[in-house]
Scaffold this motif. Structure first.
Motif, PDB file in Angstrom:
ATOM      1  N   VAL A 191      34.758  41.461  46.871  1.00  0.00           N
ATOM      2  CA  VAL A 191      34.682  40.010  46.719  1.00  0.00           C
ATOM      3  C   VAL A 191      35.238  39.588  45.358  1.00  0.00           C
ATOM      4  N   GLN A 192      34.930  40.360  44.305  1.00  0.00           N
ATOM      5  CA  GLN A 192      35.450  40.042  42.970  1.00  0.00           C
ATOM      6  C   GLN A 192      36.971  40.115  42.938  1.00  0.00           C
ATOM      7  N   VAL A 193      37.530  41.139  43.550  1.00  0.00           N
ATOM      8  CA  VAL A 193      38.993  41.281  43.602  1.00  0.00           C
ATOM      9  C   VAL A 193      39.603  40.106  44.368  1.00  0.00           C
ATOM     10  N   ALA A 194      39.025  39.776  45.512  1.00  0.00           N
ATOM     11  CA  ALA A 194      39.556  38.681  46.326  1.00  0.00           C
ATOM     12  C   ALA A 194      39.487  37.347  45.586  1.00  0.00           C
ATOM     13  N   ASN A 195      38.353  37.078  44.932  1.00  0.00           N
ATOM     14  CA  ASN A 195      38.211  35.815  44.204  1.00  0.00           C
ATOM     15  C   ASN A 195      39.173  35.728  43.028  1.00  0.00           C
ATOM     16  N   ARG A 196      39.327  36.832  42.292  1.00  0.00           N
ATOM     17  CA  ARG A 196      40.239  36.806  41.150  1.00  0.00           C
ATOM     18  C   ARG A 196      41.684  36.634  41.609  1.00  0.00           C
ATOM     19  N   ALA A 197      42.058  37.316  42.673  1.00  0.00           N
ATOM     20  CA  ALA A 197      43.423  37.195  43.188  1.00  0.00           C
ATOM     21  C   ALA A 197      43.699  35.773  43.675  1.00  0.00           C
ATOM     22  N   LYS A 198      42.725  35.193  44.340  1.00  0.00           N
ATOM     23  CA  LYS A 198      42.881  33.815  44.831  1.00  0.00           C
ATOM     24  C   LYS A 198      43.016  32.835  43.667  1.00  0.00           C
ATOM     25  N   ARG A 199      42.156  33.010  42.669  1.00  0.00           N
ATOM     26  CA  ARG A 199      42.206  32.150  41.487  1.00  0.00           C
ATOM     27  C   ARG A 199      43.539  32.329  40.761  1.00  0.00           C
ATOM     28  N   ARG A 200      43.962  33.561  40.623  1.00  0.00           N
ATOM     29  CA  ARG A 200      45.216  33.855  39.925  1.00  0.00           C
ATOM     30  C   ARG A 200      46.414  33.256  40.664  1.00  0.00           C
ATOM     31  N   LYS A 201      46.361  33.302  41.967  1.00  0.00           N
ATOM     32  CA  LYS A 201      47.454  32.758  42.774  1.00  0.00           C
ATOM     33  C   LYS A 201      47.683  31.285  42.454  1.00  0.00           C
ATOM     34  N   TYR A 202      46.599  30.542  42.314  1.00  0.00           N
ATOM     35  CA  TYR A 202      46.733  29.108  42.060  1.00  0.00           C
ATOM     36  C   TYR A 202      46.920  28.790  40.589  1.00  0.00           C
TER      37      TYR A 202
END
Length: 75
Positions: free
Chosen positions: A31-42
């Motif tokens: 979940v941490q990886v997914a949230n960070r990747a999503k945040r980083r994408k935007y």
């Protein structure tokens, strides 16, 4: 495509497994990886560092480095 910019898919798999093995809770780290990747994408929408490396892959590599090499972030 530039060969220097491409990351071997086997290396990504090994690093992902290493990250999951190090973590105490596989669900939480996922979940941490997914949230960070999503945040980083935007956040990095205007910054084009390396269009060949997707945010999720970059995040996995960064988080593994942060865990295995704490001297990177401690200053």
């Amino acid at each position: 495509m530039n060969k220097d910019k491409k990351i071997d898919s086997n290396e990504i798999i090994y690093k992902t497994e290493e990250l999951l093995e190090i973590s105490h809770n596989r669900y939480k780290i996922t979940v941490q990886v997914a949230n960070r990747a999503k945040r980083r994408k935007y956040e990095d929408i205007d910054i084009i560092e390396d269009p060949f490396i997707k945010p999720i892959i970059r995040t996995i590599l960064e988080m593994l480095d942060e865990i295995t090499q704490p001297e990177i972030i401690s200053d």
